[in-house]
Design an enzyme around this catalytic site. Sequence first.
Site, short mmCIF file in Angstrom:
data_model
loop_
_atom_site.label_atom_id
_atom_site.label_comp_id
_atom_site.label_asym_id
_atom_site.label_seq_id
_atom_site.Cartn_x
_atom_site.Cartn_y
_atom_site.Cartn_z
N SER A 67 0.85 -1.19 0.00
CA SER A 67 0.00 0.00 0.00
C SER A 67 0.89 1.24 0.00
CB SER A 67 -0.96 -0.04 1.19
OG SER A 67 -2.02 0.86 1.01
N HIS A 104 -7.39 -5.71 -1.31
CA HIS A 104 -6.27 -4.93 -0.79
C HIS A 104 -5.67 -5.56 0.46
CE1 HIS A 104 -3.92 -1.24 -0.72
NE2 HIS A 104 -4.16 -1.11 0.57
#
Length: 231
Positions: A91, A204
């Site tokens: 991320s 994610h």
Amino acid sequence: MSYPLILNIKGGPGGMWGHQWFHEFQMMAAAGYAVVFTNYRGSTGYGYAHQHAVHADYGGVDFRDNMAVLDHVLQQHDWLDSSRLYITGGSHGGFLTNWITTQTDRFKAAVTQRSVSNWLSEAGTQQYPPNSMRREFAGTIWQNFELYWNRSPLKYANQVSTPTLIIHSTEDHITPIGQGEEWFYALKANDVPVEMVVFKGEGHSLSRNGTPINLVERLKRILAWFERYAD
């Protein structure tokens, strides 16, 4: 005897590494690597000024803090081999992994996970409302285009020489898979050794709550990539 070192960069930039057992670090240590990590500026837990210092400065204070802790650890411990450095992150840590490899060739190999390579395209495809990007970049892409582009690793991809493994997931709506694809294309076009691993159906949070077989495969891929570029 000296040991190779992995700089493992947290996401966020909010949130923080805590005082708890983390299997990923233990796996890397068991494979013979030292691991360094830090709650760089942008992380929570150290007050408002620390957390908000990164706003409108992605690739600035966050980058410098990670490199500073790396240099400090190398200076403090002579059993670490400064010629065998590796880098990974997910991320925001993936963004920083990309960014750092545009700024230095110190690392023998990189694994970038659920990363951002282009803040301009990220702004128009990620799941959060425009206000989130406006807050982080002090305006929209029309108001502050130069900041978005100047802090995009994609702009500097022709400066990368670090062999890079890209890990991304098809159902990632925070950093959509196009971010990984853009980075893959850019490195490939500039003749950088690069591979991309795509996890179908994962989101994610693959590294935290992905399906067990993919959790294991991801960890195996990270170590295998670093081992490929060992001495």
